[in-house]
Design a protein around this motif. Structure first.
Motif, PDB file in Angstrom:
ATOM      1  N   SER A 120       0.845  -1.204   0.000  1.00  0.00           N
ATOM      2  CA  SER A 120       0.000   0.000   0.000  1.00  0.00           C
ATOM      3  C   SER A 120       0.873   1.244   0.000  1.00  0.00           C
ATOM      4  O   SER A 120       0.644   2.180  -0.777  1.00  0.00           O
ATOM      5  N   GLU A 145       1.278   4.099  -2.944  1.00  0.00           N
ATOM      6  CA  GLU A 145       1.134   5.531  -2.652  1.00  0.00           C
ATOM      7  C   GLU A 145       2.315   6.287  -3.255  1.00  0.00           C
ATOM      8  O   GLU A 145       2.149   7.341  -3.869  1.00  0.00           O
ATOM      9  N   HIS A 201       2.076   6.497  -7.118  1.00  0.00           N
ATOM     10  CA  HIS A 201       1.096   7.501  -7.564  1.00  0.00           C
ATOM     11  C   HIS A 201       1.630   8.919  -7.380  1.00  0.00           C
ATOM     12  O   HIS A 201       1.215   9.824  -8.100  1.00  0.00           O
ATOM     13  N   ALA A 217      -5.590   7.308  -8.136  1.00  0.00           N
ATOM     14  CA  ALA A 217      -5.553   6.666  -6.815  1.00  0.00           C
ATOM     15  C   ALA A 217      -6.943   6.629  -6.201  1.00  0.00           C
ATOM     16  O   ALA A 217      -7.245   5.750  -5.388  1.00  0.00           O
ATOM     17  N   GLU A 218      -7.798   7.561  -6.596  1.00  0.00           N
ATOM     18  CA  GLU A 218      -9.177   7.566  -6.086  1.00  0.00           C
ATOM     19  C   GLU A 218     -10.012   6.463  -6.741  1.00  0.00           C
ATOM     20  O   GLU A 218     -10.883   5.874  -6.117  1.00  0.00           O
ATOM     21  N   GLU A 219      -9.748   6.185  -8.028  1.00  0.00           N
ATOM     22  CA  GLU A 219     -10.518   5.155  -8.733  1.00  0.00           C
ATOM     23  C   GLU A 219     -10.107   3.748  -8.310  1.00  0.00           C
ATOM     24  O   GLU A 219     -10.934   2.854  -8.212  1.00  0.00           O
ATOM     25  N   ARG A 220      -8.823   3.541  -8.116  1.00  0.00           N
ATOM     26  CA  ARG A 220      -8.301   2.263  -7.609  1.00  0.00           C
ATOM     27  C   ARG A 220      -7.241   2.630  -6.596  1.00  0.00           C
ATOM     28  O   ARG A 220      -6.166   3.074  -6.950  1.00  0.00           O
ATOM     29  N   SER A 221      -7.554   2.444  -5.357  1.00  0.00           N
ATOM     30  CA  SER A 221      -6.693   2.906  -4.270  1.00  0.00           C
ATOM     31  C   SER A 221      -5.366   2.142  -4.245  1.00  0.00           C
ATOM     32  O   SER A 221      -5.276   1.018  -4.756  1.00  0.00           O
ATOM     33  N   PRO A 222      -4.349   2.753  -3.629  1.00  0.00           N
ATOM     34  CA  PRO A 222      -3.096   2.026  -3.439  1.00  0.00           C
ATOM     35  C   PRO A 222      -3.310   0.691  -2.727  1.00  0.00           C
ATOM     36  O   PRO A 222      -2.649  -0.296  -3.047  1.00  0.00           O
ATOM     37  N   SER A 223      -4.259   0.627  -1.792  1.00  0.00           N
ATOM     38  CA  SER A 223      -4.481  -0.652  -1.093  1.00  0.00           C
ATOM     39  C   SER A 223      -5.086  -1.694  -2.028  1.00  0.00           C
ATOM     40  O   SER A 223      -4.815  -2.886  -1.873  1.00  0.00           O
TER      41      SER A 223
END
Length: 188
Positions: free
Chosen positions: A65, A69, A72, A85-91
């Motif tokens: 994760s 981050e 990105h 990062a909002e559409e597919r998060s680092p997690s």
């Protein structure tokens, strides 16, 4: 004749950015070269006891994760994502790559359930064709500096989280050994 303080500061920021990029490239090159000597023995580098020492699967995935981050945040690497990062998060990215590595090195089979949704080969193909990439590189492989900085960001993500140096080095060697599969890299 005195220089405009704003221009001097802009030049200093640019130089710091270039210096930082060179540090990442140098670190990544070292990791990739060391990893190349493993020649298929990389799977032995990550053990179940390592994962347990990190707090189990969740602790292992925290590294990834933080890694995503960092990717990105890096202008050289964020062009590989055709999702923000909002559409597919680092997690979410972390779950996929971390699970893949756990499947390759331990008995954890979670990746095979995730693979149906979005496997590693699909992710790489999407990255190669991301519209944010320069036209010159779109549809082709990754650049040499992208691959090197990618490796360096993993090392630094481990450092960010206080991961033991010995495990950090083994994880990065594992990834350095695997990196060769994604070459040849475009010279940049």
């Amino acid at each position: 004749m005195s220089q405009d303080p704003e221009n001097v500061e802009t030049a200093n920021v640019g130089q710091r950015h270039n210096d930082r990029r060179q540090d990442l490239v140098k670190k990544g090159r070292k990791i990739r070269l060391q990893g190349a000597f493993l020649m298929g023995n990389g799977r032995k580098l990550i053990r179940q006891t390592d994962v347990e020492a990190l707090g189990g699967r969740d602790g292992f995935l925290r590294i990834f994760s933080r890694f995503y981050e960092r990717l990105h945040e890096d202008p050289l690497l964020n062009v590989l994502f055709n999702e923000s990062a909002e559409e597919r998060s680092p997690s979410a990215h972390a779950e996929l790559l971390g699970s893949f590595i756990l499947a390759a090195t331990t008995k954890d089979q979670t990746y095979f359930g995730l693979k149906e949704r979005h496997g590693i080969p699909i992710a790489h193909q999407r990255a190669k064709n991301c519209p944010l990439r320069s036209e010159e590189h779109r549809g082709k492989g990754f650049t040499d500096n992208q691959s090197l900085c990618w490796l360096a960001h993993m090392s630094e993500a481990c450092d960010d989280l206080g991961v033991a140096e010995e495990f950090r080095d083994r994880l990065c060697l594992f990834l350095g050994a695997a990196m060769g599969r994604y070459g040849p890299f475009i010279k940049d």
